[in-house]
Each structure stands twice: as C-alpha cells, then as structure tokens.
Enzyme design. Structure first.
Site, PDB file in Angstrom:
ATOM      1  N   ASP A 125       3.852  10.618 -25.951  1.00  0.00           N
ATOM      2  CA  ASP A 125       2.883  10.912 -24.896  1.00  0.00           C
ATOM      3  C   ASP A 125       3.329  10.389 -23.534  1.00  0.00           C
ATOM      4  OD1 ASP A 125       1.071  12.016 -26.755  1.00  0.00           O
ATOM      5  OD2 ASP A 125       0.298  10.035 -27.250  1.00  0.00           O
ATOM      6  N   CYS A 156       3.649   1.588   2.481  1.00  0.00           N
ATOM      7  CA  CYS A 156       4.957   1.021   2.141  1.00  0.00           C
ATOM      8  C   CYS A 156       5.799   2.053   1.408  1.00  0.00           C
ATOM      9  CB  CYS A 156       4.784  -0.229   1.277  1.00  0.00           C
ATOM     10  SG  CYS A 156       4.035  -1.641   2.127  1.00  0.00           S
ATOM     11  N   ASP A 208      -1.401   7.666 -26.688  1.00  0.00           N
ATOM     12  CA  ASP A 208      -1.021   6.316 -27.115  1.00  0.00           C
ATOM     13  C   ASP A 208       0.379   6.226 -27.683  1.00  0.00           C
ATOM     14  OD1 ASP A 208      -1.487   7.714 -29.492  1.00  0.00           O
ATOM     15  OD2 ASP A 208      -2.121   5.894 -30.546  1.00  0.00           O
ATOM     16  N   ASP A 239      -4.441  13.688 -26.414  1.00  0.00           N
ATOM     17  CA  ASP A 239      -3.596  13.665 -27.598  1.00  0.00           C
ATOM     18  C   ASP A 239      -4.499  13.616 -28.824  1.00  0.00           C
ATOM     19  OD1 ASP A 239      -1.243  13.274 -29.232  1.00  0.00           O
ATOM     20  OD2 ASP A 239      -1.848  11.178 -29.363  1.00  0.00           O
ATOM     21  N   CYS A 273       0.857  -1.186   0.000  1.00  0.00           N
ATOM     22  CA  CYS A 273       0.000   0.000   0.000  1.00  0.00           C
ATOM     23  C   CYS A 273       0.893   1.235   0.000  1.00  0.00           C
ATOM     24  CB  CYS A 273      -0.931  -0.002   1.213  1.00  0.00           C
ATOM     25  SG  CYS A 273      -0.042   0.129   2.777  1.00  0.00           S
TER      26      CYS A 273
END
Length: 764
Positions: free
Chosen positions: A634, A27, A630, A432, A24
């Site tokens: 990016d 940590c 994508d 984008d 979590c």
C-alpha cells in the site's frame, strides 16, 4: 537497504535526501526554486511532511555533492537517511530551536520591562544602549540561522518570510541607530519592535518544528527501529549478517515466527507463510521446496532454508521503495494557504516600504519643493515593522496544535499541514481490504454439521488435534472452540499431513481436519456439498472434519470484516465521499467483501505500482483522493494520494509513507479525522482573516509616517492573542492549553490502542 542505496542511484541521477530546518511550505518552495535554477536539474520535489527532497538530475552536469552544498548554503541541514539517526537529528533541531527561543524570550522580557518603565516616565541615558544590546543579542545571535537563510535566499532572488523578518528587524535596529543621534526618533521603541519581531519569528518557527516533532515522537513508537538482519548459512554454520551483506546464492534460515528477510526460493523445509502485508492475501500460503517467497512475509509454522535470488535494488522491498519515490515525485504539489498569501504579501510590503520612502522624499519634493526625509524614513521603517506577518505565521500552526490535540484524543496522528488543509476537499477515499476493511487474521466464521452431529462436540474434537498445530487456520479453529467454552481434549498419535491438514486420536476416535479433498475417503461431502460451495463462493476457506472416517461437518474460515466497516463506508457517503476498494487480493474475495460493506467500485489483483497508478488516475480526473492501508504493497499509493492514512498496526514503510496514522484499529477514525481536519482548516482560514486584517490596516497607516513603533508592537501582540483565542478559546489563557501541546500525546494514543484491542471484533 544501505544509506547509499536510499540516498542516490548514481546511474539514474536520482538523489533522495533528508532535510532539516524546514519550517513551512515556503521553505519547500525556496528549495525547489533554488535547485530548479541549477543546470542539469530535471525535477525537484520537496515534501515538508516527510522532510525530504527527491531530485532528478543529469549527473554529467551536476553532481549530488553540489546539490547538497546548495541546500546547506540555503541554511538547511542534510540528515542521515537512516530512521534512527534522522529522528535523533530532528530532536536535536527541536532542542536548538527551544534554546534560541528561550534566549530571545528572556531578552524580550527584559526589553518589555524597560519599556514599561519608560512609558511610566522613568528615563535614563543608558536605556537606548541597553535596548540596542538586547536587540543585537536576539537578532544577530538567537536568529543567526534565519539571517544566513535570508542572505542565501536574497542571493538567488527569492523572497520569503525570513526576508520579511529581517527587513522588519533591521528596520527597527536602523530606527534605533538613527534615534541614538537624532533625538526626534524613538530609539528605544524601534529597537523594542526589532526584538519583538525576531522573537515572534522564533516562536512561529518553534511551533512549526514542534508540531512535526510531536508526530515524529509518536511515529517512532510505532516503528520497528532495529536494523534488518538475516541468518546466513555458510560452510555449515549460521552467521547473523546485515541484509546489505547478503548475496545472491546465499542460504538463509528462517525459523517459525520470524519475518522472511530476503527474496528467494525454498531450498529445504515446509511452512505456511503469511504474505498479507506484501500481497494482500490474508490466508497463509503453504510453501515447500522450490516455492518462491518474498521478503517481508512472515514465516509461521516450520523452519525454512531459503536460497537468495534477489538482493539490493532488485528485491521486492527495494522495488516498492522505488515506487514510493516515484509516487512522491508525481504527487500533486500543494502550497499552504498562508504561503499563497505570503507569496504576494512579502514583495507587497517591501514595495510599499520603498514607495513610502520615495513619496515623502522625492514625491514631497515634487509637490512642495521640500523633501521630508525624516518622515519618509520613519514611514519606511514603520511599514517594515507593521508588515511583519507574525499572526499570519502563527495562524496555521496554532490551528494544527488544536486540531492535532483533538485528533490524538481519538487515536489519530496528523503528521502534516497538508492533512489539515486537504482533508476538507477529499471526495474519494480508496480503501485497502486486508487489515483495513477486514481484521487481517483468519477466523472461523461458520460451522455446518452433518445431520445428527453436535456442533460443540465437533469443535471439541477438531480443536484437540489442531491444538498441537502451529498453522494459522488451526489456531483459528482452537480460538473458535475456546470462544464457545469447549474444553479441549488431549490427543494421541498426532501427525501433520503436509499440505493437507492434521490427524490424531481423541478419546479413542480417529480425527482428521483439513482440505475438502480429504472427504473423499468418507464418500465426499454429500449433503454438505452445497454449503461448502456457497461458502467458497463467498471467499471462505472450507475445512472438513472427519471422525472415524465419517464426515461430521465443515468449518468456514475467512478474514472477518471489521464490525464498523459498513458503518464507516456509510458515514463517508453521508459526507459526500465516494469509497473505492483497491486490493492485491483476488477478484472473488474482493467482490464478496465489497458487497458486505457497501462498496460498489472494486479494483482487485492490483500490484503495488498499480495501486499508485490507480490513485494517480483518479487525481488526473480531478478528484482529491485519500488512501487508507497498512501493508507494504500500500505504501506507493499512500504516498501518491493527496492524503495517505496508515493503520498504526501496519508496516514501517506504510506508516512512513502516510500523512495520517490511526494508532488503534478503529476504522471509523477515518471519518473522524475528516471532521477534525475540516474544523481545523476552518479555524485556520478564520485565523488568517483576523491576522491579515491587522496587517492590512496597519501597513497603509504606517505609510503616513505617523504610526509610532509602540503601536506596531501592540498591534502584533493583539493580533497573536486574537489568533490564539480563536484557535483554543478562552482556555488558551490557561497553562493547560499549552501543556497539551508541550507534553507527549502518546498517552492518549496508547489509551486508544488498548481500548481498540479490548473491543473484540465480531465476525461478519
């Protein structure tokens, strides 16, 4: 890129390391505090979602080996930086967590059965000793990694959920040991409480690991895991070498359909190159001798011989990786809601337990003149047992399981708790253009014929000569003819006009298809000039069709806008989210697309590092930003954004840099992800309120020294059950609810991918 290059740049003192064993954001906080106290550490950033840390340090004061040693001492593992090995290690970690949970669950089942016999009136002398053996097996064997992590945390003065588990479990064991010599102490019940606490901790840890592993399994199916290689020509012969072995000055041959593996200049050959994933330009570029090419681009038509000009850390892809690392280091930190509670809750429980002991001993002695040691010890142990936040630890993972399942049914993979927590606060979505708002491939959008010419006949003739061409624009013309049901004729005397177009003979007619400059032989564009100028103004590529030296018409080719782009933008606005376009494409094309989809804020011609900087500027201004993209260019912005959303058909680096992955091509899934995440976060807050109610009431009651350990176990079981019911409803009581969690979700994702592919996009 080699593991060494990914892991550390010695001269700059940057260490990027994959970490296993995190459960979590507590940590992540533990790692940041432990490393931050070391001399020579300048900056530590830990990403739970990507399970890695970026450490900036002074190599003269602290070496990378010392940093890794501290991580191992804290109880975490150092994973192989290579993707395949890291995923295999994550699966091994999940398998070990499953084995430890199974062993603890078996011991818990036996302990529960023995306690039921005891409550039914069956007592025997060996019962406490059997319970002690079961408690030792669960706490000291199954939970051994947590004991190591607790010891390492305490040595550094760090209090976390593992510390509280150990306090509760050791409190139960201590009560059991006292009960073995003091009959008034319920030894079996205290030992049973220790077993239940340790098992619940293992369950909470397993659920957290499983949530991330399930996403990793799906992500792995989307990534190309083959190592990058290049065909290097040396002494007239081709050698297939790893990218790490390619040197500046080498000659690399790239055939049609292959990705260009290096940065360089074309030494021989000519081809069209699709660089959309790198530059954002959807229309392929013509490359000939002397032209530069970028690694990651796709060679489409001809064979190229490329002279390598940049390798290693100087290459374009390595530069993007550095931008991604920088974005990760500068990304705003986020502490999960449950961990904000635990930061206060853990030390509070420890102080209350100590206070209860002091009150019934020293306090009672001051008031009554007699210390009640038995009651003080009982109260302190009961606080430790009642204070263990099992339901608090399960609140977020259970809500994530439900939300993750609902998202997967829509083809959305939520990779991290951040995706659930932050989504509801997003007020700006950066989109984008190429491959996100548009389809990412050229198509014929408009056909304009000269007076007296037939559109079908024009397409038949144009498609005939383009059918022998491998150029993407030519394939778009052929696809348009096929869409119209036109039979493609045979062609004779076909030839390519380098950099201009193609020509051939069809049914005795001389047909030429290519750039508008070819129309000069037919006296120019004439009446079609106005149409061509208008199409070019809207960022279309205009192609002319000449038949027997006469202009028959023009074809407009563009990267079509997704049919749902405008609706998605409108839906985001309805939810109070401001859409922004950020693209590496030119201003004219970006503006034309933005006008059609309803976006008013446009940033065009932006380089990869510039995209991350624009996102960072929005964040500095107080906005919560999601980024959708994508391409390779990016990736830094996806990492920098509060929520990075990658299109599943995109590049590996974009997918790895994201928090959310859209498996199909449905852009509307962005808005759907927002709705699913908002609902999951609402349930998380409800779960936390329910869980905290139990602990908030139980801990003060335990200070009285009157709470029996059996009631503590019942309270833990009741709190977890209520949180489970709130997350899943009554369906949580059926096996199917957990089958959705324990079985792969890729089937649903694949179904959405197929449906998305089947739904043909219509050009805008």
């Amino acid at each position: 890129m080699t593991a060494t290059q990914r892991g550390e740049d010695v001269e700059s003192g940057r260490l990027q390391v994959k970490i296993g064993g995190m459960h979590c954001s507590f940590c992540a906080h533990t790692i940041e505090r432990a490393l931050g106290r070391m001399d020579g550490i300048e900056q530590v950033n830990v990403s739970l979602a990507h399970e890695e840390a970026l450490v900036i340090h002074d190599p003269d004061l602290v070496r990378s080996g010392q940093i890794r040693d501290v991580l191992r001492d804290l109880g975490y593992t150092i994973r192989d930086p290579r993707k395949v090995a890291a995923l295999a290690e994550a699966e091994a970690e999940l398998a070990e967590a499953r084995w430890r949970l199974a062993a603890a669950a078996a011991a818990t089942a036996i302990a529960g059965w023995l306690m039921m016999l005891m409550l039914a009136g069956y007592h025997f002398a060996l019962l406490p000793w059997i319970m002690l053996a079961l408690a030792a097996q669960v706490v000291f064997v199954a939970c051994w990694p947590f004991l190591r992590m607790t010891l390492a945390s305490l040595r550094r003065g760090i209090l976390n959920q593992h510390v509280l588990m150990v306090v509760g479990a050791f409190g139960g064991i201590a009560g059991g040991l006292i009960g073995l010599v003091e009959p008034t102490f319920p030894a079996a019940h205290f030992l049973g409480a220790a077993i239940f606490i340790a098992t619940y901790h293992l369950l909470s840890s397993f659920v957290s690991i499983k949530v991330r592993a399930r996403s990793s399994e799906a992500v792995r199916k989307l990534l190309d895991l083959q190592p990058p290689v290049a065909r290097v020509v040396r002494e007239g012969r081709e050698h297939e070498l790893s990218i790490a072995d390619v040197a500046v000055g080498d000659m690399v041959r790239v055939r049609p359909g292959e990705a260009i593996p290096v940065d360089g200049a074309v030494a021989d050959g000519a081809s069209s190159v699709d660089a959309s994933m790198v530059t954002g330009e959807p229309i392929p570029e013509e490359k000939a001798s002397g032209d530069e090419v970028i690694g990651g681009s796709l060679n489409q038509t001809g064979t190229l011989l490329i002279e390598v000009t940049r390798t290693g850390q100087d290459s374009y892809l390595a530069t993007v990786v550095r931008y991604v690392e920088e974005a990760r280091a500068l990304k705003p930190g986020l502490l999960a809601l449950v961990d904000r509670i635990l930061r206060v809750f853990v030390p509070a429980v420890l102080l209350i337990a100590a206070g209860a002991l002091l009150w019934w001993t020293f306090g009672a002695w001051l008031v009554t003149g007699e210390a009640d040691v038995r009651r003080g010890v009982f109260a302190a142990l009961a606080v430790g047992v009642m204070g263990y936040p099992c339901a608090l630890g399960m609140a977020t993972p259970l809500a994530m399981i439900r939300g993750g399942g609902a998202a997967a049914e829509r083809g959305i993979l939520m990779r991290s708790a951040d995706a659930f927590q932050v989504f509801g606060h997003i007020d700006t979505v950066v989109l984008d253009k190429t491959g996100t708002l548009t389809q990412g491939a050229p198509r014929v959008t408009t056909v304009v014929t000269a007076p007296g010419r037939d559109e079908r006949e024009l397409l038949r003739l144009a498609a005939a000569v383009e059918d022998l061409s491998e150029h993407p624009l030519g394939r778009a013309i052929v696809a348009k003819a096929e869409d119209h049901g036109v039979d493609i004729a045979d062609v004779d005397d076909f030839s390519a006009l380098v950099g201009e177009g193609v020509r051939g003979s069809v049914d005795g007619h001389r047909v030429v298809v290519g750039k508008t400059g070819l129309a000069a032989s037919a006296g120019g564009l004439g009446e079609l000039a106005r149409h061509a100028a208008d199409l070019e103004a809207r960022a279309h590529t205009v192609v002319v069709v000449l038949v027997d030296d006469a202009l028959w018409g023009v074809l407009a080719i563009a990267d079509p806008i997704r049919s749902e782009a405008a609706d998605t933008v409108a839906t985001l606005r309805e939810r109070g989210i401001d859409p922004v376009m950020l693209t590496g494409d030119n201003e004219r094309t970006a503006t034309a697309v933005a006008e059609q989809v309803g976006i008013t804020t446009v940033h065009a011609g932006v380089r990869p590092d510039g995209k991350a900087e624009r996102v960072r500027t929005l964040q500095t201004a107080g906005h919560r930003v999601a980024m959708v993209g994508d391409g390779i260019n990016d990736a830094p912005a996806l990492m920098q954004a509060d929520i990075g959303i990658a299109i599943g058909a995109g590049t590996d680096i974009a997918i790895e840099s994201s928090d959310v992955i859209l498996v199909g091509h449905r852009l509307m899934a962005v808005a759907e992800a927002f709705d699913v995440a908002a609902d999951s976060y609402r349930r998380t807050k409800q779960n936390l309120a329910l869980a905290f109610t139990f602990n908030g009431i139980g801990v003060p009651l335990a200070t009285t020294g009157l709470v029996h350990p059996a009631w503590a176990m019942l309270a833990m079981a009741a709190s977890v059950t209520i949180v489970l019911l709130n997350s899943f409803g009554l369906g949580a009581l059926t096996p199917s609810a957990w089958r959705r969690f324990t079985t792969p979700t890729q089937a649903a994702s694949d179904d959405h991918r197929h449906r998305a592919a089947a739904a043909e996009e219509t050009p805008a």
